[in-house]
Design a protein around this motif. Structure first.
Motif, PDB file in Angstrom:
ATOM      1  N   LYS A  54      62.800  25.230  46.432  1.00 51.53           N
ATOM      2  CA  LYS A  54      61.645  25.720  47.026  1.00 51.53           C
ATOM      3  C   LYS A  54      61.667  26.916  48.102  1.00 51.53           C
ATOM      4  CE  LYS A  54      58.915  22.290  45.677  1.00 51.53           C
ATOM      5  NZ  LYS A  54      57.678  22.693  44.798  1.00 51.53           N
ATOM      6  N   LEU A  55      63.106  27.151  48.383  1.00 49.83           N
ATOM      7  CA  LEU A  55      63.322  28.233  49.352  1.00 49.83           C
ATOM      8  C   LEU A  55      64.681  28.814  48.879  1.00 49.83           C
ATOM      9  CD1 LEU A  55      62.928  29.372  51.971  1.00 49.83           C
ATOM     10  CD2 LEU A  55      64.402  27.449  52.943  1.00 49.83           C
ATOM     11  N   ASP A  56      64.451  30.375  48.717  1.00 49.57           N
ATOM     12  CA  ASP A  56      65.694  31.177  48.666  1.00 49.57           C
ATOM     13  C   ASP A  56      65.607  32.517  49.415  1.00 49.57           C
ATOM     14  OD1 ASP A  56      64.905  33.197  46.689  1.00 49.57           O
ATOM     15  OD2 ASP A  56      64.991  31.676  45.347  1.00 49.57           O
ATOM     16  N   ARG A  57      66.507  33.305  49.454  1.00 49.68           N
ATOM     17  CA  ARG A  57      66.423  34.485  50.181  1.00 49.68           C
ATOM     18  C   ARG A  57      65.207  35.399  49.805  1.00 49.68           C
ATOM     19  NH1 ARG A  57      69.335  39.235  48.895  1.00 49.68           N
ATOM     20  NH2 ARG A  57      70.291  39.081  46.745  1.00 49.68           N
ATOM     21  N   ASP A  58      64.995  35.495  48.565  1.00 48.96           N
ATOM     22  CA  ASP A  58      63.945  36.107  47.883  1.00 48.96           C
ATOM     23  C   ASP A  58      62.499  35.459  47.924  1.00 48.96           C
ATOM     24  OD1 ASP A  58      65.486  38.360  47.861  1.00 48.96           O
ATOM     25  OD2 ASP A  58      66.389  37.570  45.981  1.00 48.96           O
ATOM     26  N   ASN A  59      62.566  34.325  48.141  1.00 49.66           N
ATOM     27  CA  ASN A  59      61.277  33.602  48.000  1.00 49.66           C
ATOM     28  C   ASN A  59      60.814  32.654  49.232  1.00 49.66           C
ATOM     29  OD1 ASN A  59      58.898  32.101  47.255  1.00 49.66           O
ATOM     30  ND2 ASN A  59      59.785  31.204  45.403  1.00 49.66           N
ATOM     31  N   LEU A  60      60.211  33.118  50.082  1.00 45.49           N
ATOM     32  CA  LEU A  60      59.962  32.493  51.445  1.00 45.49           C
ATOM     33  C   LEU A  60      58.525  31.801  51.429  1.00 45.49           C
ATOM     34  CD1 LEU A  60      61.682  35.068  53.444  1.00 45.49           C
ATOM     35  CD2 LEU A  60      62.599  32.876  52.872  1.00 45.49           C
ATOM     36  N   SER A  61      57.488  31.809  50.406  1.00 44.12           N
ATOM     37  CA  SER A  61      56.334  31.730  50.374  1.00 44.12           C
ATOM     38  C   SER A  61      55.877  30.046  50.647  1.00 44.12           C
ATOM     39  CB  SER A  61      55.714  32.074  49.013  1.00 44.12           C
ATOM     40  OG  SER A  61      56.351  31.348  47.735  1.00 44.12           O
ATOM     41  N   TYR A  62      56.948  29.374  50.212  1.00 42.72           N
ATOM     42  CA  TYR A  62      56.693  27.806  50.414  1.00 42.72           C
ATOM     43  C   TYR A  62      56.758  27.444  51.800  1.00 42.72           C
ATOM     44  CZ  TYR A  62      57.255  22.949  49.936  1.00 42.72           C
ATOM     45  OH  TYR A  62      56.890  21.565  49.969  1.00 42.72           O
ATOM     46  N   ILE A  63      57.825  27.914  52.719  1.00 41.61           N
ATOM     47  CA  ILE A  63      57.878  27.552  54.091  1.00 41.61           C
ATOM     48  C   ILE A  63      56.816  28.389  54.767  1.00 41.61           C
ATOM     49  CG2 ILE A  63      60.287  26.941  53.821  1.00 41.61           C
ATOM     50  CD1 ILE A  63      60.827  29.634  55.456  1.00 41.61           C
ATOM     51  N   GLU A  64      56.209  29.697  54.440  1.00 39.13           N
ATOM     52  CA  GLU A  64      55.239  30.280  55.014  1.00 39.13           C
ATOM     53  C   GLU A  64      53.862  29.547  55.138  1.00 39.13           C
ATOM     54  OE1 GLU A  64      54.363  34.123  53.894  1.00 39.13           O
ATOM     55  OE2 GLU A  64      56.532  34.553  53.274  1.00 39.13           O
TER      56      GLU A  64
END
Length: 130
Positions: A54-64
């Motif tokens: 759900k989270l990695d350095r290139d994909n932050l949309s979930y926590i946003e």
């Protein structure tokens, strides 16, 4: 990678126990029953999200999205700054990301776009009083 870890550390330091409960509640559909109790700190929460893709350095949309619905604009701002300054995401990509945070929003992407000059209905001025 150092900037990403630094971001997570800064975010974790700003998540209180009360905040954590609210964040876990906001993503309860993605936390298997029984695993929520093991998430006791912000660091644990981020680790859980990383393990479950759900989270990695290139994909932050979930926590946003989670910060947005949990009413934590301060944390959301930090994530957006990281994404725009470190990942160098353009403004157009930014709009696409905002629209795709929630999967159901994808189908409305064309509806949400800004109208062109030709599509804007011009209103006549109000009548003058005699």
């Amino acid at each position: 990678m150092a900037e990403y870890r630094s971001l997570l550390e800064e975010l974790a330091q700003n998540i209180t126990a009360e905040d954590l409960e609210q964040l876990k509640s906001a993503c309860r559909e993605d936390i298997p029953s029984g695993e929520g109790d093991a998430i006791a700190t912000g660091h644990h929460w981020f680790s859980f999200l990383e393990r479950h893709s759900k989270l990695d350095r290139d994909n932050l949309s979930y926590i946003e999205h989670i910060f947005e619905i949990s009413r934590r604009p301060d944390l959301l701002t930090k994530v957006v700054q990281y994404r725009t300054q470190v990942l160098k995401i353009s403004e157009e990509d930014e709009v696409d990301t905002k629209l795709t945070r929630i999967p159901s929003a994808k189908k409305y992407k064309d509806i949400i776009r800004q109208p062109s000059e030709e599509e804007i209905i011009k209103l006549a001025p109000p009548p003058k009083k005699a």
